[in-house]
Design a protein around this motif. Structure first.
Motif, PDB file in Angstrom:
ATOM      1  N   THR A  46      -3.131  12.426  -6.404  1.00  0.00           N
ATOM      2  CA  THR A  46      -4.036  11.408  -6.004  1.00  0.00           C
ATOM      3  C   THR A  46      -3.438  10.986  -4.692  1.00  0.00           C
ATOM      4  O   THR A  46      -2.238  11.631  -4.297  1.00  0.00           O
ATOM      5  CB  THR A  46      -3.685  10.110  -7.015  1.00  0.00           C
ATOM      6  N   PHE A  47      -4.207  10.333  -3.940  1.00  0.00           N
ATOM      7  CA  PHE A  47      -3.587   9.663  -2.433  1.00  0.00           C
ATOM      8  C   PHE A  47      -3.658   8.294  -2.434  1.00  0.00           C
ATOM      9  O   PHE A  47      -4.556   7.404  -3.166  1.00  0.00           O
ATOM     10  CB  PHE A  47      -4.735  10.734  -1.620  1.00  0.00           C
ATOM     11  N   GLY A  48      -3.253   7.976  -1.393  1.00  0.00           N
ATOM     12  CA  GLY A  48      -3.114   6.549  -1.184  1.00  0.00           C
ATOM     13  C   GLY A  48      -3.473   6.063   0.478  1.00  0.00           C
ATOM     14  O   GLY A  48      -3.284   7.225   1.133  1.00  0.00           O
ATOM     15  N   VAL A  49      -4.306   5.010   0.567  1.00  0.00           N
ATOM     16  CA  VAL A  49      -4.688   4.732   1.808  1.00  0.00           C
ATOM     17  C   VAL A  49      -3.764   3.411   2.052  1.00  0.00           C
ATOM     18  O   VAL A  49      -3.731   2.535   1.540  1.00  0.00           O
ATOM     19  CB  VAL A  49      -6.227   4.573   2.010  1.00  0.00           C
ATOM     20  N   SER A  50      -3.179   3.795   3.193  1.00  0.00           N
ATOM     21  CA  SER A  50      -2.473   2.493   3.800  1.00  0.00           C
ATOM     22  C   SER A  50      -2.589   2.157   5.477  1.00  0.00           C
ATOM     23  O   SER A  50      -2.957   3.044   6.097  1.00  0.00           O
ATOM     24  CB  SER A  50      -1.130   2.456   3.106  1.00  0.00           C
ATOM     25  N   GLY A  51      -2.416   0.869   5.879  1.00  0.00           N
ATOM     26  CA  GLY A  51      -2.353   0.774   7.024  1.00  0.00           C
ATOM     27  C   GLY A  51      -2.010  -0.679   7.525  1.00  0.00           C
ATOM     28  O   GLY A  51      -1.682  -1.619   6.675  1.00  0.00           O
ATOM     29  N   GLU A  52      -2.098  -0.794   8.766  1.00  0.00           N
ATOM     30  CA  GLU A  52      -1.858  -2.278   9.331  1.00  0.00           C
ATOM     31  C   GLU A  52      -2.687  -2.765  10.546  1.00  0.00           C
ATOM     32  O   GLU A  52      -3.250  -1.608  11.325  1.00  0.00           O
ATOM     33  CB  GLU A  52      -0.240  -2.230   9.724  1.00  0.00           C
ATOM     34  N   GLY A  53      -2.519  -3.836  10.934  1.00  0.00           N
ATOM     35  CA  GLY A  53      -3.409  -4.178  12.176  1.00  0.00           C
ATOM     36  C   GLY A  53      -4.264  -5.178  11.712  1.00  0.00           C
ATOM     37  O   GLY A  53      -5.098  -5.686  12.678  1.00  0.00           O
ATOM     38  N   PHE A  54      -4.480  -5.440  10.589  1.00  0.00           N
ATOM     39  CA  PHE A  54      -5.452  -6.681  10.116  1.00  0.00           C
ATOM     40  C   PHE A  54      -4.888  -8.090   9.926  1.00  0.00           C
ATOM     41  O   PHE A  54      -3.712  -7.925  10.082  1.00  0.00           O
ATOM     42  CB  PHE A  54      -5.957  -6.000   8.675  1.00  0.00           C
ATOM     43  N   ARG A  55      -5.662  -8.826   9.948  1.00  0.00           N
ATOM     44  CA  ARG A  55      -4.891 -10.098   9.879  1.00  0.00           C
ATOM     45  C   ARG A  55      -4.324 -10.327   8.241  1.00  0.00           C
ATOM     46  O   ARG A  55      -5.364 -10.218   7.409  1.00  0.00           O
ATOM     47  CB  ARG A  55      -5.826 -11.195  10.212  1.00  0.00           C
ATOM     48  N   THR A  73      -9.516  -4.871  -0.665  1.00  0.00           N
ATOM     49  CA  THR A  73      -8.259  -5.327  -0.875  1.00  0.00           C
ATOM     50  C   THR A  73      -7.973  -6.401  -0.064  1.00  0.00           C
ATOM     51  O   THR A  73      -8.838  -6.721   0.776  1.00  0.00           O
ATOM     52  CB  THR A  73      -7.023  -4.440  -1.099  1.00  0.00           C
ATOM     53  N   THR A  74      -6.730  -6.929  -0.024  1.00  0.00           N
ATOM     54  CA  THR A  74      -6.507  -8.250   0.995  1.00  0.00           C
ATOM     55  C   THR A  74      -5.329  -7.526   1.756  1.00  0.00           C
ATOM     56  O   THR A  74      -4.244  -7.304   1.040  1.00  0.00           O
ATOM     57  CB  THR A  74      -6.220  -9.366  -0.006  1.00  0.00           C
ATOM     58  N   ALA A  75      -5.293  -7.704   2.992  1.00  0.00           N
ATOM     59  CA  ALA A  75      -4.075  -7.652   3.945  1.00  0.00           C
ATOM     60  C   ALA A  75      -3.008  -8.652   3.605  1.00  0.00           C
ATOM     61  O   ALA A  75      -3.160  -9.761   3.349  1.00  0.00           O
ATOM     62  CB  ALA A  75      -4.518  -7.490   5.465  1.00  0.00           C
ATOM     63  N   ILE A  76      -1.824  -8.176   3.522  1.00  0.00           N
ATOM     64  CA  ILE A  76      -0.548  -9.114   3.227  1.00  0.00           C
ATOM     65  C   ILE A  76       0.241  -9.290   4.795  1.00  0.00           C
ATOM     66  O   ILE A  76      -0.390  -8.879   5.799  1.00  0.00           O
ATOM     67  CB  ILE A  76       0.236  -8.672   2.406  1.00  0.00           C
ATOM     68  N   THR A  77       1.291  -9.979   4.647  1.00  0.00           N
ATOM     69  CA  THR A  77       1.982 -10.059   5.763  1.00  0.00           C
ATOM     70  C   THR A  77       2.425  -9.061   6.734  1.00  0.00           C
ATOM     71  O   THR A  77       2.469  -7.831   6.275  1.00  0.00           O
ATOM     72  CB  THR A  77       3.411 -10.628   5.180  1.00  0.00           C
ATOM     73  N   GLY A  78       1.987  -9.214   8.032  1.00  0.00           N
ATOM     74  CA  GLY A  78       2.067  -8.192   8.787  1.00  0.00           C
ATOM     75  C   GLY A  78       0.677  -7.382   9.047  1.00  0.00           C
ATOM     76  O   GLY A  78       0.571  -6.312   9.776  1.00  0.00           O
ATOM     77  N   GLY A  79      -0.482  -7.640   8.174  1.00  0.00           N
ATOM     78  CA  GLY A  79      -1.418  -7.111   8.536  1.00  0.00           C
ATOM     79  C   GLY A  79      -1.819  -6.114   7.524  1.00  0.00           C
ATOM     80  O   GLY A  79      -2.537  -4.970   7.701  1.00  0.00           O
ATOM     81  N   PHE A  80      -0.728  -5.589   6.667  1.00  0.00           N
ATOM     82  CA  PHE A  80      -0.357  -4.366   5.904  1.00  0.00           C
ATOM     83  C   PHE A  80      -1.334  -4.507   4.843  1.00  0.00           C
ATOM     84  O   PHE A  80      -1.756  -5.510   4.012  1.00  0.00           O
ATOM     85  CB  PHE A  80       1.059  -4.391   5.280  1.00  0.00           C
ATOM     86  N   PHE A  81      -2.012  -3.275   4.279  1.00  0.00           N
ATOM     87  CA  PHE A  81      -2.905  -2.941   3.209  1.00  0.00           C
ATOM     88  C   PHE A  81      -2.425  -1.744   2.713  1.00  0.00           C
ATOM     89  O   PHE A  81      -2.115  -0.694   3.231  1.00  0.00           O
ATOM     90  CB  PHE A  81      -4.296  -3.265   3.179  1.00  0.00           C
ATOM     91  N   GLU A  82      -2.791  -1.640   1.155  1.00  0.00           N
ATOM     92  CA  GLU A  82      -2.554  -0.385   0.681  1.00  0.00           C
ATOM     93  C   GLU A  82      -3.670  -0.271  -0.655  1.00  0.00           C
ATOM     94  O   GLU A  82      -3.716  -1.161  -1.300  1.00  0.00           O
ATOM     95  CB  GLU A  82      -1.176  -0.412   0.082  1.00  0.00           C
ATOM     96  N   VAL A  83      -4.179   1.092  -0.772  1.00  0.00           N
ATOM     97  CA  VAL A  83      -4.879   1.315  -1.852  1.00  0.00           C
ATOM     98  C   VAL A  83      -4.556   2.590  -2.355  1.00  0.00           C
ATOM     99  O   VAL A  83      -4.263   3.546  -1.861  1.00  0.00           O
ATOM    100  CB  VAL A  83      -6.504   1.218  -1.586  1.00  0.00           C
ATOM    101  N   MET A  84      -4.332   2.668  -3.748  1.00  0.00           N
ATOM    102  CA  MET A  84      -3.696   4.048  -4.355  1.00  0.00           C
ATOM    103  C   MET A  84      -4.592   4.497  -5.395  1.00  0.00           C
ATOM    104  O   MET A  84      -5.357   3.954  -5.767  1.00  0.00           O
ATOM    105  CB  MET A  84      -2.328   3.579  -5.099  1.00  0.00           C
ATOM    106  N   GLY A  85      -4.443   5.870  -5.749  1.00  0.00           N
ATOM    107  CA  GLY A  85      -5.135   6.505  -6.774  1.00  0.00           C
ATOM    108  C   GLY A  85      -6.448   6.966  -6.467  1.00  0.00           C
ATOM    109  O   GLY A  85      -7.284   7.128  -7.115  1.00  0.00           O
ATOM    110  N   LEU A  86      -6.470   7.581  -5.126  1.00  0.00           N
ATOM    111  CA  LEU A  86      -8.063   7.986  -4.582  1.00  0.00           C
ATOM    112  C   LEU A  86      -8.059   9.605  -4.529  1.00  0.00           C
ATOM    113  O   LEU A  86      -6.789  10.267  -4.190  1.00  0.00           O
ATOM    114  CB  LEU A  86      -8.037   7.467  -3.346  1.00  0.00           C
ATOM    115  N   PRO A  87      -9.010  10.285  -4.478  1.00  0.00           N
ATOM    116  CA  PRO A  87      -9.102  11.497  -4.230  1.00  0.00           C
ATOM    117  C   PRO A  87      -8.878  11.852  -2.561  1.00  0.00           C
ATOM    118  O   PRO A  87      -8.930  10.851  -1.781  1.00  0.00           O
ATOM    119  CB  PRO A  87     -10.238  11.958  -4.571  1.00  0.00           C
ATOM    120  N   ASN A  88      -8.623  13.131  -2.318  1.00  0.00           N
ATOM    121  CA  ASN A  88      -8.145  13.569  -1.065  1.00  0.00           C
ATOM    122  C   ASN A  88      -9.631  13.610  -0.153  1.00  0.00           C
ATOM    123  O   ASN A  88     -10.184  14.401  -0.643  1.00  0.00           O
ATOM    124  CB  ASN A  88      -7.502  14.782  -0.885  1.00  0.00           C
ATOM    125  N   ASP A  89      -9.596  12.719   0.740  1.00  0.00           N
ATOM    126  CA  ASP A  89     -11.024  12.629   1.404  1.00  0.00           C
ATOM    127  C   ASP A  89     -10.632  11.823   2.648  1.00  0.00           C
ATOM    128  O   ASP A  89      -9.419  11.417   2.887  1.00  0.00           O
ATOM    129  CB  ASP A  89     -12.127  11.731   0.830  1.00  0.00           C
TER     130      ASP A  89
END
Length: 185
Positions: A46-55, A73-89
């Motif tokens: 499985t794969f995870g998508v994460s990033g930052e730069g959101f409010r 999902t909802t961005a947290i402190t620092g504009g960080f977000f994360e989604v786990m358990g995805l297929p590679n795409d």
């Protein structure tokens, strides 16, 4: 109306507390802030998508390469977000004011440029492989360094040259090269 400018200490305190200081010299960046996104390998294929730069508190919608929403999902402190358990795409992560692309994860083994020399009809051989960018012009050179042919890569960076003698070849592009060992006879 007179405009007030905050001291550097006040701006630093605001930024640290979660507030964003306004910089009038950077209006374009405020209008379209940058966001970044990464895809990383997780457990059990499985794969995870994460990033930052959101409010912080901003809803982030993650879509797959077909444009289908896979999670919100909802961005947290620092504009960080994360989604786990995805297929590679390849995914996109979009908030209200920013969008980021998360390219498909490619292992080192998959990313390597590969090629082989194989027996063809009669006394001819073929040189083929993959790993260059798509639509990249590649040049086939023999062991003496002479140019034998050129072609453009197709899907998955695949290239092929046919009707050549058995030799050790080098396939080059503007950015990379690979050596193809002579076929065992």
């Amino acid at each position: 109306m007179r405009r007030r400018t905050l001291s550097t200490a006040a701006v630093a305190a605001m930024a640290f507390s979660g507030w964003t200081a306004v910089n009038t010299a950077d209006a374009a960046q405020r209008a379209a802030p940058g966001a970044i996104c990464f895809l990383s390998e997780g457990p059990n294929n499985t794969f995870g998508v994460s990033g930052e730069g959101f409010r912080p508190g901003e809803r982030v919608t993650v879509r797959d390469s077909q444009g289908t929403t896979v999670r919100t999902t909802t961005a947290i402190t620092g504009g960080f977000f994360e989604v786990m358990g995805l297929p590679n795409d390849t995914y996109s992560a979009a908030g209200r004011r920013a969008t980021a692309i998360c390219p498909k994860w490619v292992s080192d083994e998959e990313a390597a440029i590969k090629c082989t020399v194989t027996k063809g009809p009669g006394t001819t051989y073929g040189v083929s492989g993959r790993g260059f960018p798509v639509a990249e012009t590649v040049t086939l050179k023999n062991s003496s360094g002479a140019v034998v042919n050129t072609t453009q890569t197709i899907q998955d960076g695949f290239f092929e040259f046919t009707g050549v003698p058995n030799d050790t070849y080098t396939v080059t592009s503007k950015f990379a090269k690979v050596t193809c060992a002579k076929a065992a006879e």
